[in-house]
Design an enzyme around this catalytic site. Structure first.
Site, PDB file in Angstrom:
ATOM      1  N   ASP A 331      12.651 -35.432 -26.041  1.00  0.00           N
ATOM      2  CA  ASP A 331      12.209 -35.866 -27.358  1.00  0.00           C
ATOM      3  C   ASP A 331      13.391 -35.705 -28.298  1.00  0.00           C
ATOM      4  OD1 ASP A 331      10.767 -36.640 -29.519  1.00  0.00           O
ATOM      5  OD2 ASP A 331       9.469 -34.873 -29.602  1.00  0.00           O
ATOM      6  N   ASP A 594       8.306 -29.637 -25.752  1.00  0.00           N
ATOM      7  CA  ASP A 594       7.769 -28.402 -26.309  1.00  0.00           C
ATOM      8  C   ASP A 594       6.405 -28.598 -26.951  1.00  0.00           C
ATOM      9  OD1 ASP A 594       8.435 -29.876 -28.504  1.00  0.00           O
ATOM     10  OD2 ASP A 594       9.768 -28.396 -29.404  1.00  0.00           O
ATOM     11  N   ASP A 598       3.108 -32.547 -23.740  1.00  0.00           N
ATOM     12  CA  ASP A 598       4.245 -32.651 -22.828  1.00  0.00           C
ATOM     13  C   ASP A 598       3.985 -32.034 -21.451  1.00  0.00           C
ATOM     14  OD1 ASP A 598       5.935 -33.992 -24.588  1.00  0.00           O
ATOM     15  OD2 ASP A 598       6.604 -32.140 -25.529  1.00  0.00           O
ATOM     16  N   ASN A 662      31.708 -20.158  17.450  1.00  0.00           N
ATOM     17  CA  ASN A 662      31.921 -18.981  18.307  1.00  0.00           C
ATOM     18  C   ASN A 662      30.784 -18.784  19.296  1.00  0.00           C
ATOM     19  OD1 ASN A 662      34.327 -18.402  17.077  1.00  0.00           O
ATOM     20  ND2 ASN A 662      33.556 -16.745  15.799  1.00  0.00           N
ATOM     21  N   ASN A 687      27.844 -10.545  14.824  1.00  0.00           N
ATOM     22  CA  ASN A 687      27.003 -11.237  13.846  1.00  0.00           C
ATOM     23  C   ASN A 687      26.859 -10.422  12.564  1.00  0.00           C
ATOM     24  OD1 ASN A 687      25.285 -13.555  13.306  1.00  0.00           O
ATOM     25  ND2 ASN A 687      23.586 -12.103  13.342  1.00  0.00           N
ATOM     26  N   ASP A 691      28.445 -11.245   8.684  1.00  0.00           N
ATOM     27  CA  ASP A 691      27.501 -11.439   7.591  1.00  0.00           C
ATOM     28  C   ASP A 691      27.952 -10.746   6.303  1.00  0.00           C
ATOM     29  OD1 ASP A 691      25.678 -13.097   8.772  1.00  0.00           O
ATOM     30  OD2 ASP A 691      24.366 -11.493   9.481  1.00  0.00           O
TER      31      ASP A 691
END
Length: 845
Positions: A331, A594, A598, A662, A687, A691
């Site tokens: 708006d 707002d 709406d 891998n 692993n 990580d």
């Protein structure tokens, strides 16, 4: 007590006095001490169940992966066969990995909850006989609440007073149109949709004012009873859909690979349990276990950064769409313009200044008790110091609504009894049969109607918002109603202006530089909208009016909407249609609203954006709430959204390059080696260590190239990335195998130690390459990613020399291996950099 509860369960059959008596309250509300005691007794007014075990549930959820559960079961089987050392190691690694995920997600959830407290919904309650603003979670049975247009009903209530009170109950009844609510009594068996003396939690006030007695709160409300159906997960975003498809793709590859590797290892007469554990460990390595935690952490970190930019995220998944947004619909009032409407002048039907028009407009604006709006505020502000023409008292009010588009108040003094109406010019003219040509002289409107409309268009062309004012004398014993809004006297015009925000030209240019096209959706007429567009630098403006849209099919609108700059004279119901059409045309659409009307468009948009000063129904419907109604704040939020998207994608790239390569290489090596290339516990350790750097990705730096354009999820792009960089990783993996077997003549432990060292170091270093499209020398990683990468590299090199080496089956290696490994890793990094440059030139157009 049971009889009392039964009566309250059908409170719509009670009189007001009976309901007040049963709830031990009065029409002026509870005292503060009563409210505190009842809050303890009934609990907070919320549908969320309080749980002391949230942390425990979150921790246990880290073990919900079928692969993880199978791994734990296999480890326990191993323990049953006497191999306690391996069992403890595997269980320890799984536990550490799960605790890391728990810690990350718990911190993220806590941060989001703190942010959401900043945009809590409030309601007006009578406490100690005075109006008090209160969070909706704090209301209790027996409270008296005051409602006006835009409010969300906080609990199930019995209406005490109402004035043209219309409520949207679509969530319960499916009825599209608002329902009028009035005090009264209904039968006990009255269907929910016919209980016109009740208000229900979650419905919203469309127009009018009222007072109501709260009877049921929280999960005892009608909304609470059906909340399992109504509180469904929000519609899946484009990013969430992409993540789900990505997960399915990895799952299919992992399942196929694991089954084939297990079967071949068994056929090669390798130990069945070791082969099974090896296959499961491979599955863990292939699966990006931390992806849910990484996404949550990235989004919550992004939400915290956005909060510093005065952008509060209510739904984390909306951040990704925020970064993908390429069309913003807004708006004009308060975003494009200052939002501070100023009174320009009051004119008679000829267009000449007229004080009586101002006086009547001021009386209308000052007397209304419904939704506070900028126009009435502007008129009242201009009338500061204005003296009443007579001591008028308000007899009744017919509040503004979006169908009538006008506001009427009936005022009475000793000298007069008047109904004064103010509203949209065309609507006001339609209900007038007469016009005041001079003080006290009233004539038939006749041919003057066209002259009034012509003057209205001229004023609109000047960029002025123009309203009409009319009045009608009322009989002394008459109460004015909607049915009486006819045969009124046209008095004149009220002209207002709302100047564009300072720097709006630059703001729109900044949006365009981010690849976002701004489209204005307004209820103002086309000339006013066009005048504003020209002021803020729009060139060759294309305007589509609400009337034109009504005459267009969806396919025609789908062609026109993306090319349109301004949608003018738009009805509230048309906003949702515009958003839907733009989405179907392949755009990611944000809508900033707002107002009361709406909410449907905010729900429909990919990103619903509101402001903290918005009405409750708009804030509740929005995904993102701005603490400042400035579009520059929105631009900052978009930038942070794109950074969050980019950092999330970095983890995807990491998981699909070195990590995946891998594990794939290891699976292949197990087919020709007389031993397992890595033991299950060594795979899990690999692993876990790879990580750690990836958990810092949310704080990583983001290149400008990733911020300048909307970011979209592209599974095909990720598949190509995985193929190119996964294969490249495998090439150097097999080169490492060749060095270990043919140069160093490695036995089982030397091979496993050497491969573990090289695979972890290459995996964490390749992160520095794939995290950016630019040369890794031109885009350096963030501080935490750099520190953790260096720390893990040092730890990996130290493990073979530590007391833990024997536990994991590692031994010390010769200096010759380390020299060869350094050369291999450097060659891998340089090759990956060259492959990356080729990839983005070839794949990214």
């Amino acid at each position: 007590m049971e009889h009392k509860n039964n009566q309250l369960n059908t409170f719509w059959q009670l009189t007001q006095d009976d309901a007040l008596h049963l709830l031990d309250t009065i029409a002026t509300g509870l005292s503060s001490s009563q409210a505190i005691e009842r809050l303890k007794r009934y609990g907070a007014n919320t549908l969320k169940k309080a749980s002391k075990f949230n942390n425990l549930v979150l921790l246990l959820s880290q073990f919900k992966s079928p692969v993880t559960l199978l791994l734990i079961a296999a480890a326990l089987l191993s323990a049953g066969l006497g191999d306690m050392a391996d069992t403890l190691i595997i269980m320890g690694i799984v536990l550490v990995s799960s605790i890391l995920g728990f810690w990350q997600e718990r911190g993220a959830a806590g941060a989001v909850n703190e942010l959401l407290k900043m945009v809590q919904l409030h309601c007006t309650v009578l406490r100690d006989g005075k109006k008090t603003e209160l969070e909706v979670t704090g209301v209790v049975p027996g409270d008296i609440i005051c409602l006006s247009a835009g409010d969300i009903v906080p609990a199930d209530c019995l209406i005490i007073e109402s004035e043209a009170l219309f409520v949207d109950e679509a969530a319960f009844t499916g009825e599209t149109y608002p329902v009028e609510k009035n005090p009264g009594i209904e039968r006990a068996n009255t269907h929910l949709a016919r209980r016109n003396n009740c208000l229900f939690m979650g419905s919203s006030v469309v127009s009018g004012i009222g007072k109501a007695l709260i009877v049921q709160t929280g999960r005892n409300t009608e909304f609470g009873k059906i909340s399992n159906d109504l509180l469904l997960k929000a519609p899946e975003t484009d990013f969430e859909r992409g993540i789900r498809k990505f997960g399915y793709m990895l799952m299919e590859i992992t399942l196929l690979l694991v089954l084939v590797i297990f079967a071949i290892n068994v056929l090669l007469h390798k130990p069945v349990l070791d082969s099974f554990l090896f296959s499961l460990a491979l599955a863990v390595g292939l699966t990006p276990q931390l992806l849910p935690a990484i996404i949550t952490v990235n989004l919550s970190s992004g939400a915290r950064r956005m909060a510093k930019q005065e952008v509060i995220v209510k739904r984390l998944s909306a951040i990704e769409n925020f970064g993908s947004m390429n069309i913003l619909c807004s708006d004009k009032t308060g975003t494009i313009t200052e939002g501070k409407v100023n009174l320009k002048d009051t004119l008679d039907f000829r267009g000449e200044h007229n004080d009586k028009v101002f006086t009547y407009a001021w009386l209308n604006a000052r007397s209304q008790q419904g939704f506070v709006n900028p126009i009435d505020v502007a008129i009242c502000s201009a009338g500061t110091g204005q003296k009443d023409v007579a001591p008028f008292s308000v007899i009744t009010e017919i509040p503004y609504d979006f169908i009538r588009k006008r506001l009427t108040v009936q005022l009475k003094s000793q000298a007069a009894n008047l109904a004064i109406t103010k509203g949209a010019l065309s609507v006001i003219v339609d209900i007038c049969s007469r016009v005041e040509v001079s003080e006290g002289v009233i004539e038939d409107i006749g041919d003057r109607k066209q002259a009034i409309l012509d003057l209205y268009h001229k004023l609109s062309d000047l960029g002025l918002r123009t309203l009409g004012v009319a009045y009608k004398e009322v009989k002394d014993d008459q109460v004015f109603t909607r049915d009486n809004e006819n045969n009124m006297v046209f008095l004149g015009f009220v002209t207002l202006f709302d100047p564009p925000r300072a720097g709006m030209l630059q703001t729109i240019e900044n949006l365009q530089n981010l690849g976002i096209k701004l489209k204005i959706i307004t209820g103002d007429n086309a000339p006013v909208a066009l005048n504003l567009a020209q002021q803020i630098g729009f060139q060759s403006v294309r305007i589509l009016t609400g009337q034109q849209m009504r005459n267009m099919s969806n396919s025609a609108l789908r062609h026109s909407a993306p090319l349109t700059d301004i949608f003018a004279e738009v009805e509230p119901s048309q906003k949702e249609r515009i958003i839907s059409i733009l989405k179907k045309a392949g755009n990611v659409v944000g809508f900033m609203g707002d107002g009361i009307n709406d909410a449907p468009a905010l729900h429909t948009a990919d990103v619903g954006i509101s402001v903290n000063s918005a009405v409750d129904v708009a804030k509740e419907a929005a995904d993102i709430v701005l603490l400042n109604q400035d579009l520059n704040v929105l631009i900052n939020g978009v930038t942070e959204g794109r950074k969050t998207f980019t950092n999330t994608m970095k983890y995807i790239f990491m998981a699909t390059s070195a990590n995946f390569g891998n594990m794939f290489s290891m699976a292949g090596a197990s087919l020709f080696l007389p031993f397992l290339p890595l033991l299950p516990k060594q795979i899990l350790l690999t692993n876990l260590l790879t990580d750690f750097p990836e958990m810092t990705i949310s704080s990583d730096k983001v290149d400008d190239i990733n911020v300048k354009t909307p970011q979209r999820w592209d599974l095909r792009f990720i598949q190509r990335f995985m193929i190119v960089f996964g294969l490249l990783s495998s090439v150097f993996d097999y080169l490492t195998f060749a060095v270990l077997i043919f140069v160093l003549h490695a036995n089982e432990k030397v091979f496993q130690t050497g491969w573990f060292t090289e695979s972890v170091i290459s995996a964490i270093l390749i992160v520095l390459v794939v995290r950016t499209r630019l040369s890794f020398m031109k885009s350096l990683p963030g501080k935490y990613l750099s520190l953790v990468t260096a720390g893990i590299m040092f730890l990996v090199l130290a493990i073979p020399f530590s007391p833990f080496a024997a536990v994991f089956g590692f031994i010390t290696l010769s200096w010759k291996y380390y020299m060869l490994m350094i050369g291999t890793v450097i060659a891998y990094i340089l090759s990956a950099e060259l492959a990356k440059q080729w990839f983005y030139k070839r794949i990214v157009k």
